[in-house]
Design a protein around this motif. Structure first.
Motif, short mmCIF file in Angstrom:
data_model
loop_
_atom_site.label_atom_id
_atom_site.label_comp_id
_atom_site.label_asym_id
_atom_site.label_seq_id
_atom_site.Cartn_x
_atom_site.Cartn_y
_atom_site.Cartn_z
N ALA A 230 1.01 -1.22 -0.14
CA ALA A 230 0.28 0.01 -0.13
C ALA A 230 0.96 1.31 0.34
CB ALA A 230 -0.73 0.17 0.99
N GLN A 231 1.82 1.00 -0.45
CA GLN A 231 2.99 2.22 -0.12
C GLN A 231 3.81 2.22 -1.30
OE1 GLN A 231 4.18 2.55 4.42
NE2 GLN A 231 4.21 0.38 4.08
N PRO A 232 3.28 2.93 -2.29
CA PRO A 232 4.20 2.57 -3.35
C PRO A 232 5.74 2.65 -3.07
CG PRO A 232 2.93 4.23 -3.62
CD PRO A 232 1.92 3.57 -2.52
N VAL A 233 6.27 3.82 -3.09
CA VAL A 233 7.40 4.64 -3.01
C VAL A 233 8.51 3.08 -2.17
CG1 VAL A 233 8.95 6.07 -2.88
CG2 VAL A 233 7.39 7.00 -4.02
N PRO A 234 8.03 2.69 -1.97
CA PRO A 234 8.76 1.88 -0.84
C PRO A 234 8.95 0.64 -0.97
CG PRO A 234 7.71 3.08 1.22
CD PRO A 234 6.97 3.64 -0.41
N VAL A 256 -0.97 -0.17 -7.77
CA VAL A 256 -1.47 1.17 -6.80
C VAL A 256 -0.06 2.10 -7.17
CG1 VAL A 256 -0.65 1.86 -4.93
CG2 VAL A 256 -2.35 -0.23 -4.67
N LYS A 259 -0.44 3.83 -10.75
CA LYS A 259 -1.93 4.72 -10.55
C LYS A 259 -1.43 6.94 -9.29
CE LYS A 259 -6.68 5.75 -9.63
NZ LYS A 259 -8.01 5.49 -10.24
N LEU A 260 -0.73 6.12 -8.57
CA LEU A 260 0.16 6.84 -7.87
C LEU A 260 1.32 7.63 -8.55
CD1 LEU A 260 -0.94 6.38 -4.45
CD2 LEU A 260 -2.03 7.89 -5.92
N ALA A 262 4.74 6.33 -8.54
CA ALA A 262 5.57 6.60 -8.27
C ALA A 262 7.25 5.67 -8.93
CB ALA A 262 5.41 4.98 -7.07
N ASN A 265 9.53 8.50 -8.91
CA ASN A 265 10.19 8.51 -7.63
C ASN A 265 11.24 6.97 -7.97
OD1 ASN A 265 7.58 9.30 -7.20
ND2 ASN A 265 8.50 10.34 -4.87
N MET B 27 -4.47 0.86 8.06
CA MET B 27 -4.63 -0.25 7.13
C MET B 27 -3.68 -1.42 7.03
SD MET B 27 -2.25 2.20 3.97
CE MET B 27 -2.70 1.43 2.29
N ASP B 33 -8.37 -0.78 2.28
CA ASP B 33 -7.48 -0.82 1.64
C ASP B 33 -6.39 -0.25 0.43
OD1 ASP B 33 -9.22 -0.71 -1.32
OD2 ASP B 33 -10.10 -2.23 0.06
N SER B 34 -5.57 -0.79 -0.49
CA SER B 34 -4.77 -0.23 -1.46
C SER B 34 -6.55 0.33 -2.25
CB SER B 34 -4.15 -0.83 -1.98
OG SER B 34 -4.61 -1.64 -2.59
N GLU B 36 -8.35 2.48 -1.80
CA GLU B 36 -9.77 2.89 -1.79
C GLU B 36 -8.09 4.62 -1.18
OE1 GLU B 36 -12.68 1.29 1.39
OE2 GLU B 36 -10.73 1.10 2.26
N LEU B 37 -6.78 4.18 -0.92
CA LEU B 37 -6.08 4.85 -0.74
C LEU B 37 -6.19 5.58 -2.08
CD1 LEU B 37 -3.02 5.64 1.53
CD2 LEU B 37 -2.07 4.17 -0.24
N ILE B 38 -6.12 4.57 -2.95
CA ILE B 38 -5.95 5.27 -4.26
C ILE B 38 -6.78 6.75 -4.76
CG2 ILE B 38 -5.46 5.05 -6.43
CD1 ILE B 38 -4.94 2.30 -6.61
N ALA B 54 3.41 10.78 -4.70
CA ALA B 54 3.52 8.97 -4.16
C ALA B 54 4.38 8.54 -2.89
CB ALA B 54 3.83 8.02 -5.55
N GLU B 55 5.32 9.46 -2.69
CA GLU B 55 5.96 9.61 -1.39
C GLU B 55 5.79 10.22 -0.94
OE1 GLU B 55 8.96 12.31 0.16
OE2 GLU B 55 8.48 13.51 -2.04
N ALA B 57 2.66 8.68 -0.23
CA ALA B 57 1.60 7.63 0.18
C ALA B 57 2.01 6.26 1.24
CB ALA B 57 1.25 6.96 -0.80
N VAL B 58 1.83 6.42 2.02
CA VAL B 58 3.17 5.43 3.20
C VAL B 58 1.96 5.84 4.50
CG1 VAL B 58 5.66 6.38 2.91
CG2 VAL B 58 4.08 7.70 3.91
N ILE B 59 2.55 5.02 5.00
CA ILE B 59 1.33 3.62 6.00
C ILE B 59 1.19 4.93 6.88
CG2 ILE B 59 1.09 2.62 8.12
CD1 ILE B 59 1.67 -0.15 6.72
#
Lengths: 506, 78
Positions: A230-234, A256, A259-260, A262, A265, B27, B33-34, B36-38, B54-55, B57-59
């Motif tokens: 759920a964390q595209p860059v990591p 994911v 769409k974002l 990533a 990055n 999460m 879920d992913s 919904e995150l988007i 995108a950076e 988009a972390v927990i």
């Protein structure tokens, strides 16, 4: 000719004993250690004199699961992985289907097995010593097993959702897995220089490509921590850091980072070589973003239900697609026949060119059937009217496009794919109907918003229904939205009006 | 409507459970879920006419509604 998947680990451990085989957040194993640990498990099972039996693997995701799979295969038995976060009620149903005499688990999880009603023996992974005199263990196990080590023996049983509320155990033989992995290896040419970035849970059959292609070729298998998806860059940074060359993910996981954006990055151009996907429809617009960011990567769409050993058809992406165009599922893999059929008056015929029909599959990939469920087996594994043996009726509707490539269109029943998981909506309804105070329910899928919606006729609250379902169903089957109704609408046939409710959610 | 109210409205439209969630990681808990995150990222981008890299988009930034609000406040200040 390979007749048992353990031969791959034997050969690879001999060729690359110090090569990295498995990696998770806690542990790394070389191929030599991988084999020794697997043999240690095999020895412990053999000492219990268990043969031809299902052995459940009840462990959190990590290197010990593939190790257990190989250990069980070395011992002449077959494995069935059980997710440790499943509700006890569901584990209990799976246990009643399998009737396993042995479980591989760890001490900390043993009570959960008790709670699910497991009564068989246990092997605790922490207590198993790697087998130092490994050759003797293998030789003795193989000679003891005699004919049971053949390619027709079962390798695993994986559970899929069942519309009546009872999950079905799909049995798969060594022979089918060998055919599939040898095909994948011939097409994608994996070597010891490759690294797989595993996304699929080990109770999901997409993982067999990762596990066995790696073991056959000597590649490393990196088990990617779930929270990264759920964390595209990591996530992309992880792929870069570990120089992952191959990923085989469900489209939900690929969407994911696409769409974002990533890719802006993290640059993966120097490491990633293959992006394979399977398990649900890959939206063309997201595939286009991957291709634009990483144009030199080989992209392949694989298709197939669990009953045909993960994938029976494939398409290597060779052109661009408009956003609304389907990405084809291509053509059958080696040793597989596929037919598009229509049924009229109980007679099966192939549809005319360009017409849509139910996708049926025959060949070496076929499961021998649902474990201890001949009735369900007979429903979908039927005599093949176009060739020898049986064919499997997938319930998927497809057609050939103008390029002669097979395209998936839809399901013909109420099965859905949600976050890569195959779900029978009927199973959710059966669970909901069993909740106190629910007189009728209807589960539908909102494919635009990727949500399961449950309509329930009850005087209870939605949170009560949700809490009750959490005791019966896996997380991914819990409805995202529960709509309470005084009366669920009924159509003129006296059935729940699914069409009206579907319109309501869309 | 304040920025915070607009954020909450977006979240409610996507998944009303986010508003009542009182845990530390929605999460990991399966509340979000992913997909919904988007959806949250896309709709917040649209609502505030900004681009969320995108950076972010972390927990830690999507652990609960408070962390989302504080991320948005930070981005709106930039």
């Amino acid at each position: 000719m390979t007749i048992n998947i353990t031969e791959w680990l034997d050969k690879t451990a001999a060729r690359f004993p110090e090569g990295l085989a498995l990696h998770d957040e806690q542990e790394e194993l070389t191929y030599l250690d991988y084999r020794k640990k697997a043999l240690g498990i095999a020895r412990s099972i053999i000492e219990k004199n268990i043969r031809h039996e299902p052995v459940i693997v009840y462990l959190e995701k990590g290197v010990n699961i593939p190790v257990s799979f190989f250990g069980i295969a070395y011992s002449g038995n077959f494995y069935s992985p059980v997710d440790t976060v499943l509700p006890k009620a569901r584990v209990s149903v799976m246990l009643s289907v399998l009737q396993p005499k042995l479980a591989i688990t760890r001490h900390g999880l043993s009570k959960s097995l008790d709670d699910a009603g497991y009564k068989g023996e246990r092997l605790f992974i922490e207590d198993i010593c790697p087998a130092e005199d490994d050759e003797a263990v293998v030789t003795s196990a193989r000679s003891d097993r005699g004919e049971i080590s053949g390619a027709e023996d079962l390798l695993y049983v994986l559970f899929t959702s069942g519309s009546t509320g009872i999950p079905k155990g799909v049995s798969i033989t060594h022979r089918s897995v060998i055919n599939y992995i040898e095909w994948a290896d011939s097409v994608f040419s994996f070597t010891e220089h490759d690294s797989f970035g595993n996304q699929a849970p080990f109770y999901f059959d997409n993982s067999i490509l990762d596990i066995y292609c790696a073991a056959k070729s000597g590649a490393a298998l990196y088990i990617i921590p779930k929270h990264l998806f759920a964390q595209p860059v990591p996530l992309l940074s992880y792929l870069k850091e570990h120089r992952i060359t191959t990923i085989f993910w469900v489209p939900s996981a690929l969407i994911v980072p696409a769409k974002l954006h990533a890719f802006r990055n993290v640059d993966l151009t120097s490491c990633l070589k293959r992006v394979l996907f399977c398990g649900e429809v890959m939206p063309a617009r997201h595939l286009s973003r991957w291709r634009a960011a990483l144009p030199d990567v080989c992209y392949a769409n694989l298709y197939g239900p669990t009953e045909i050993t993960d994938a029976c058809a494939y398409y290597i992406v060779d052109r661009g697609f408009a956003d609304n165009e389907p990405v084809p599922i291509g053509k059958p893999i080696r040793g597989v026949e596929m037919y598009l059929i229509a049924e009229e008056d109980g007679k099966i015929r192939r549809v005319s060119e360009g017409d849509s029909g139910e996708i049926c599959v025959a060949g070496v990939c076929l499961s021998p059937g649902y474990y201890h469920n001949p009735e369900k087996t007979r429903e979908v594994f039927v005599p093949n009217p176009f060739g020898p043996g049986l064919m499997y009726k997938t319930g998927d509707i497809g057609r050939y496009n103008v390029h002669g490539e097979l395209e998936y269109i839809s399901r013909k029943d109420f099965q859905i794919k949600h976050l890569g998981h195959r779900i029978e909506l009927g199973e959710i309804e059966t669970a909901a109907d069993s909740v106190a105070g629910v007189s009728r329910s209807c589960a539908l899928y909102d494919s635009v918003r990727h949500k399961i919606v449950l309509f329930a006729e009850t005087s209870n609250t939605s949170s009560f229904i949700e809490e009750s379902l959490a005791l019966l169903l896996p997380d991914y089957m819990i409805p995202n939205k529960i709509i309470i109704m005084d009366e669920v609408p009924i159509n003129c046939n006296g059935k729940i009006d699914r069409t009206l409710l579907q319109e309501y959610i869309t | 409507m304040s920025a915070e109210e607009r954020i909450l409205k977006v979240l409610e439209g996507i998944n009303e459970k986010i508003l009542t969630y009182s845990g530390e990681n929605m999460m990991e808990d399966g509340t979000l879920d992913s997909f919904e995150l988007i959806e949250i990222v896309s709709q917040l981008e649209e609502e505030f006419d900004i681009e969320i890299d995108a950076e972010y988009a972390v927990i830690e930034n999507f652990a609960n509604k408070e962390t989302i609000i504080s991320l948005m406040k930070k981005l709106l200040k930039e």
